[in-house]
Design a protein around this motif. Structure first.
Motif, PDB file in Angstrom:
ATOM      1  N   THR A  69       0.827  -1.201   0.000  1.00  0.00           N
ATOM      2  CA  THR A  69       0.000   0.000   0.000  1.00  0.00           C
ATOM      3  C   THR A  69       0.864   1.255   0.000  1.00  0.00           C
ATOM      4  O   THR A  69       0.567   2.221  -0.704  1.00  0.00           O
ATOM      5  CB  THR A  69      -0.923   0.015   1.243  1.00  0.00           C
ATOM      6  N   LEU A  70       1.934   1.250   0.764  1.00  0.00           N
ATOM      7  CA  LEU A  70       2.780   2.436   0.903  1.00  0.00           C
ATOM      8  C   LEU A  70       3.634   2.726  -0.326  1.00  0.00           C
ATOM      9  O   LEU A  70       4.148   3.842  -0.468  1.00  0.00           O
ATOM     10  CB  LEU A  70       3.689   2.295   2.127  1.00  0.00           C
ATOM     11  N   GLU A  71       3.793   1.768  -1.224  1.00  0.00           N
ATOM     12  CA  GLU A  71       4.620   1.956  -2.427  1.00  0.00           C
ATOM     13  C   GLU A  71       4.226   3.195  -3.216  1.00  0.00           C
ATOM     14  O   GLU A  71       5.066   3.844  -3.806  1.00  0.00           O
ATOM     15  CB  GLU A  71       4.538   0.733  -3.342  1.00  0.00           C
ATOM     16  N   THR A  72       2.951   3.527  -3.217  1.00  0.00           N
ATOM     17  CA  THR A  72       2.469   4.653  -4.025  1.00  0.00           C
ATOM     18  C   THR A  72       2.191   5.903  -3.194  1.00  0.00           C
ATOM     19  O   THR A  72       1.642   6.874  -3.709  1.00  0.00           O
ATOM     20  CB  THR A  72       1.178   4.268  -4.764  1.00  0.00           C
ATOM     21  N   GLU A  73       2.573   5.902  -1.926  1.00  0.00           N
ATOM     22  CA  GLU A  73       2.188   6.997  -1.035  1.00  0.00           C
ATOM     23  C   GLU A  73       3.307   7.975  -0.677  1.00  0.00           C
ATOM     24  O   GLU A  73       3.150   8.783   0.224  1.00  0.00           O
ATOM     25  CB  GLU A  73       1.570   6.437   0.255  1.00  0.00           C
ATOM     26  N   GLY A  74       4.436   7.939  -1.321  1.00  0.00           N
ATOM     27  CA  GLY A  74       5.486   8.914  -1.033  1.00  0.00           C
ATOM     28  C   GLY A  74       6.296   8.632   0.211  1.00  0.00           C
ATOM     29  O   GLY A  74       6.692   9.545   0.926  1.00  0.00           O
ATOM     30  N   VAL A  75       6.575   7.359   0.468  1.00  0.00           N
ATOM     31  CA  VAL A  75       7.383   6.958   1.623  1.00  0.00           C
ATOM     32  C   VAL A  75       8.826   6.745   1.169  1.00  0.00           C
ATOM     33  O   VAL A  75       9.073   6.076   0.171  1.00  0.00           O
ATOM     34  CB  VAL A  75       6.814   5.666   2.259  1.00  0.00           C
ATOM     35  N   ASP A  76       9.773   7.324   1.895  1.00  0.00           N
ATOM     36  CA  ASP A  76      11.190   7.145   1.574  1.00  0.00           C
ATOM     37  C   ASP A  76      11.759   5.856   2.155  1.00  0.00           C
ATOM     38  O   ASP A  76      12.571   5.196   1.519  1.00  0.00           O
ATOM     39  CB  ASP A  76      12.021   8.317   2.108  1.00  0.00           C
ATOM     40  N   ALA A  77      11.341   5.502   3.395  1.00  0.00           N
ATOM     41  CA  ALA A  77      11.949   4.340   4.054  1.00  0.00           C
ATOM     42  C   ALA A  77      11.020   3.780   5.119  1.00  0.00           C
ATOM     43  O   ALA A  77      10.248   4.516   5.736  1.00  0.00           O
ATOM     44  CB  ALA A  77      13.274   4.735   4.696  1.00  0.00           C
ATOM     45  N   VAL A  78      11.135   2.468   5.332  1.00  0.00           N
ATOM     46  CA  VAL A  78      10.442   1.790   6.431  1.00  0.00           C
ATOM     47  C   VAL A  78      11.493   0.953   7.145  1.00  0.00           C
ATOM     48  O   VAL A  78      12.171   0.131   6.536  1.00  0.00           O
ATOM     49  CB  VAL A  78       9.286   0.896   5.935  1.00  0.00           C
ATOM     50  N   GLU A  79      11.621   1.215   8.435  1.00  0.00           N
ATOM     51  CA  GLU A  79      12.608   0.519   9.255  1.00  0.00           C
ATOM     52  C   GLU A  79      11.953   0.085  10.556  1.00  0.00           C
ATOM     53  O   GLU A  79      10.870   0.550  10.894  1.00  0.00           O
ATOM     54  CB  GLU A  79      13.791   1.439   9.540  1.00  0.00           C
ATOM     55  N   THR A  80      12.635  -0.774  11.288  1.00  0.00           N
ATOM     56  CA  THR A  80      12.149  -1.125  12.616  1.00  0.00           C
ATOM     57  C   THR A  80      12.516   0.003  13.565  1.00  0.00           C
ATOM     58  O   THR A  80      13.495   0.711  13.360  1.00  0.00           O
ATOM     59  CB  THR A  80      12.749  -2.451  13.111  1.00  0.00           C
TER      60      THR A  80
END
Length: 92
Positions: A69-80
């Protein structure tokens, strides 16, 4: 979108019953509301930092769907997310 090694592992081999603490770094301010909505649909938004990062808790088996879902939402990074300091007001 950058995915930390731990996040990639959660997507490939999630642990049933486990909860992921995520730090989601936004690409720009306009992405905040749609990203908050996506996080809330999969888990709980716990707050944000002054640096444009949202904190959330998501069941580990839902991480892969969330990232799709977040692929198209303008997210730079997802980390723990890990605790850096126990001081009141410190960022995690």
């Amino acid at each position: 979108m950058y995915r930390s090694p731990a996040i990639r592992t959660m997507c490939e081999d999630p642990t049933p019953g486990a909860t992921a603490r995520l730090a989601v770094r936004l690409g720009d301010d306009s992405a905040e509301e749609p990203v908050r909505a996506a996080l809330a649909a999969h888990g709980t938004v716990e707050g944000s930092t002054r640096f444009g990062t949202l904190h959330a808790r998501v069941p580990e088996p839902a991480v892969a769907d969330l990232l799709a879902t977040l692929e198209t939402e303008g997210v730079d990074a997802v980390e723990t997310r890990t605790r850096v300091s126990e001081e009141t007001g410190a960022e995690e």
